[in-house]
Design an enzyme around this catalytic site. Structure first.
Site, PDB file in Angstrom:
ATOM      1  N   HIS A   5      11.475 -39.129  40.242  1.00 45.44           N
ATOM      2  CA  HIS A   5      12.292 -40.139  39.556  1.00 45.44           C
ATOM      3  C   HIS A   5      11.830 -40.342  38.113  1.00 45.44           C
ATOM      4  CE1 HIS A   5      14.609 -41.474  43.027  1.00 45.44           C
ATOM      5  NE2 HIS A   5      13.492 -41.515  43.739  1.00 45.44           N
TER       6      HIS A   5
ATOM      7  N   HIS B 146       4.113 -47.714  52.228  1.00 48.44           N
ATOM      8  CA  HIS B 146       4.408 -47.114  50.931  1.00 48.44           C
ATOM      9  C   HIS B 146       4.662 -48.246  49.938  1.00 48.44           C
ATOM     10  CE1 HIS B 146       6.535 -44.137  48.222  1.00 48.44           C
ATOM     11  NE2 HIS B 146       7.179 -45.228  47.854  1.00 48.44           N
TER      12      HIS B 146
ATOM     13  N   HIS C  20       5.158 -49.930  45.890  1.00 50.21           N
ATOM     14  CA  HIS C  20       5.605 -49.712  44.516  1.00 50.21           C
ATOM     15  C   HIS C  20       4.948 -50.734  43.606  1.00 50.21           C
ATOM     16  CE1 HIS C  20       8.639 -46.462  44.271  1.00 50.21           C
ATOM     17  NE2 HIS C  20       8.644 -46.626  45.592  1.00 50.21           N
TER      18      HIS C  20
ATOM     19  N   TYR D 103      17.033 -52.373  44.602  1.00 50.34           N
ATOM     20  CA  TYR D 103      16.740 -50.951  44.484  1.00 50.34           C
ATOM     21  C   TYR D 103      16.426 -50.573  43.039  1.00 50.34           C
ATOM     22  CZ  TYR D 103      17.794 -49.041  49.091  1.00 50.34           C
ATOM     23  OH  TYR D 103      17.740 -48.698  50.424  1.00 50.34           O
TER      24      TYR D 103
ATOM     25  N   ASP E  59       8.691 -38.742  45.128  1.00 54.54           N
ATOM     26  CA  ASP E  59       8.960 -40.023  44.464  1.00 54.54           C
ATOM     27  C   ASP E  59       8.695 -39.905  42.965  1.00 54.54           C
ATOM     28  OD1 ASP E  59       9.616 -42.673  44.102  1.00 54.54           O
ATOM     29  OD2 ASP E  59       8.351 -43.398  45.724  1.00 54.54           O
TER      30      ASP E  59
END
Length: 339
Positions: A20, A198, A200, A289, A17
């Site tokens: 990115h 998970h 963010h 997204y 991840d």
């Protein structure tokens, strides 16, 4: 299935991840150095691949500085402890051959990942991972887009296919703790396999949401060193280690080793860590997204509209990954309406 007591496993996705945040430009040498820096720190899994999973290195998602195989081999050579080498794969981006390559390169943990409504595309990938000797977990992205009962239906499919755990991903950083609690508690109550989470950081709720998931019975959670990751980033692994210890969880993590890895090894590799800028915040607020941000920025500049309005409209229309072409249409509509 509730976890055993206060034992919690932590997966580190810095080299997946976190890709990115560096446009997938970690070199094999850097991957090797990062793997070495966390080896022996008590992580359950160290995940490595292109940010969009195995096979993600092409024009749609950005070319990587190396191949998945080169990255995996560099990590495998530097992991000497019990930490598993993991991969992530999205069916439709990665191929069966990619799973076979990953197993040959030493990966032992596979996260088969899909949009939260598409668990039915994962059966063959989960079963192949198991035949190859990897531990397969199913991952439901953008989990906020389904109500708890609907999410459970998808998770049960993953369980039926042979997944040995189910991940709920707050891919856009849209959830608040109560959103997490309602979903995780139901999954833990109704599934016979571990439930994982998970987070963010788009709304800066990553630590609070991770704690909420654990309080409802989650068995495994994710972090990235220094909070690296898509959008505004992820839960920082070193911060998570400290918070979990203070909260009474048994993780087996070496806090000092993770702090050193984050500051002494990773930080010098970074031009800028992820931040909650207006695009990242808009993504979290709208629930879309993270990959939509760049498309919205380009469309906004081209048609003279506000990228935040585009992202909010994407959220209102419940657009998902693969519908990026709609961003141009939305920008055109907004520009026409303004004129």
């Amino acid at each position: 299935m509730y976890r055993e007591g206060n034992k919690v496993k932590v997966l580190d996705a810095t080299c997946r991840d976190g890709m990115h945040a560096v446009s997938h430009q970690f070199t094999p040498e850097q991957i090797g150095a990062l793997a070495k820096s966390v080896d022996g720190a008590g992580l359950a899994v160290f995940e490595v691949s292109h940010g969009d999973g195995l096979g993600g290195s092409f024009i749609n998602y950005g070319f990587g500085a190396a191949t998945d195989k080169e990255w995996l081999e560099a990590a495998r050579a530097n992991l000497k402890s019990d930490t598993q080498l993991g991969i992530l794969m999205l069916p439709g981006i990665g191929r069966m051959e990619d799973l076979e390559m990953a197993a040959e390169a030493g990966a032992t943990f596979a996260r088969i990942t899909m949009h939260c409504t598409e668990a039915n595309i994962s059966k063959q990938h989960i079963q192949l991972s198991k035949r190859l000797g990897m531990t397969p977990y199913g991952v439901l992205m953008m989990a906020h887009m389904l109500q708890p009962e609907q999410l459970l239906e998808q998770a049960k499919l993953l369980e039926d296919y042979g997944a040995e755990g189910v991940y709920m991903m707050d891919s856009s950083g849209h959830m608040l703790p109560d959103d997490v609690r309602r979903r995780v508690s139901l999954l833990c109550d109704k599934l016979s396999i571990p439930v994982c989470f998970h987070a963010h950081a788009n709304l800066d709720m990553q630590v609070a949401n991770t704690l909420a998931a654990l309080e409802e019975g989650a068995s495994q959670v994710d972090g990235c060193l220094r909070g690296l990751g898509a959008g505004a980033g992820n839960t920082a692994t070193e911060v998570l280690a400290a918070v979990l210890e203070m909260s009474g969880y048994d993780t087996g993590l070496d806090l000092y080793r993770l702090m050193d890895a984050a500051e002494d090894v990773l930080a010098p590799m970074l031009k800028q860590p992820p931040i909650v800028d207006k695009a990242a915040l808009s993504i979290g607020y709208a629930g879309v997204y993270g990959s939509f941000a760049l498309h919205a920025k380009r469309a906004a500049a081209r048609y003279g509209v506000d990228e935040r309005d585009i992202l909010l409209e994407c959220g209102r229309r419940k657009l998902v990954g693969g519908q990026e072409d709609m961003i141009i249409a939305i920008a055109v509509e907004m520009a026409s309406g303004r004129n």
